[in-house]
Write a protein that holds these residues in place. Structure first.
Motif, short mmCIF file in Angstrom:
data_model
loop_
_atom_site.label_atom_id
_atom_site.label_comp_id
_atom_site.label_asym_id
_atom_site.label_seq_id
_atom_site.Cartn_x
_atom_site.Cartn_y
_atom_site.Cartn_z
N LEU A 18 0.86 -1.17 0.00
CA LEU A 18 0.00 0.00 0.00
C LEU A 18 0.90 1.22 0.00
CD1 LEU A 18 -2.81 1.28 0.26
CD2 LEU A 18 -2.59 1.05 2.74
N CYS A 27 2.04 0.25 3.91
CA CYS A 27 1.71 -1.06 4.45
C CYS A 27 2.23 -2.15 3.52
CB CYS A 27 0.19 -1.18 4.59
SG CYS A 27 -0.40 -2.77 5.21
N ALA A 49 -7.05 -7.27 -0.05
CA ALA A 49 -6.61 -5.87 -0.11
C ALA A 49 -7.74 -4.92 0.26
CB ALA A 49 -6.05 -5.55 -1.49
N CYS A 53 -7.73 -2.39 3.45
CA CYS A 53 -7.98 -0.96 3.27
C CYS A 53 -9.20 -0.50 4.05
CB CYS A 53 -8.13 -0.63 1.79
SG CYS A 53 -6.59 -0.79 0.86
N VAL A 64 -8.95 5.01 -3.15
CA VAL A 64 -8.11 3.82 -3.05
C VAL A 64 -8.20 3.06 -4.37
CG1 VAL A 64 -7.75 1.62 -1.87
CG2 VAL A 64 -8.41 3.64 -0.55
N ILE A 66 -7.03 -0.37 -6.08
CA ILE A 66 -6.48 -1.71 -5.94
C ILE A 66 -5.97 -2.08 -7.32
CG2 ILE A 66 -6.98 -4.12 -5.36
CD1 ILE A 66 -7.43 -2.24 -2.97
#
Length: 135
Positions: A18, A27, A49, A53, A64, A66
């Motif tokens: 991350l 992360c 994931a 999150c 965000v 992915i």
């Protein structure tokens, strides 16, 4: 993030990184996920994931993305067809999160851009021990 399956044994792992908007690592994670094919591992890591999150207050209200190197897994998530029935619950969860969380997206990016996630996934497929580390 990435999924990895070891040869004929089918031992699968997942790993991910991350990063913030500046590219700094926030992360790292790596998990062993058992025996499965590569497409199932890719769907499972997208699912994981999103859960990671979603559990972070740091990411609340943030955009965000992915990022997956699996065109198959990303197409299953965004289209009506989703391959094996084994992934129905995971894909349904992913789709519901994409609808309910503004700013959450799952996108395809070619493999050349995920070497760290690939290494973490390979570590997971070797059953080296699960970890989730926030920086």
């Amino acid at each position: 993030m990435d999924g990895s399956v070891r040869g004929s044994s089918g031992q699968a792992g997942m790993g991910g990184v991350l990063r913030d908007w500046n590219g700094r690592v926030v992360c790292l994670f790596s998990f062993f996920v058992g025996s499965m094919d590569s497409n199932a591992a890719e769907v499972m890591v997208i699912h994981k994931a999103i859960k990671i999150c979603s559990s972070s207050s740091f990411l609340s209200g943030q955009v965000v993305s992915i990022v997956s190197d699996s065109q198959v897994a990303v197409s299953w998530i965004h289209n009506e067809d989703f391959g094996s029935l084994d992934q129905v619950s995971q894909i349904s969860f992913i789709r519901s999160q994409l609808k309910s969380q503004e700013g959450l997206q799952v996108v395809y990016v070619p493999r050349m851009f995920n070497s760290l996630a690939d290494s973490l996934a390979k570590m997971g497929s070797g059953a080296c021990g699960d970890f989730l580390h926030w920086m």
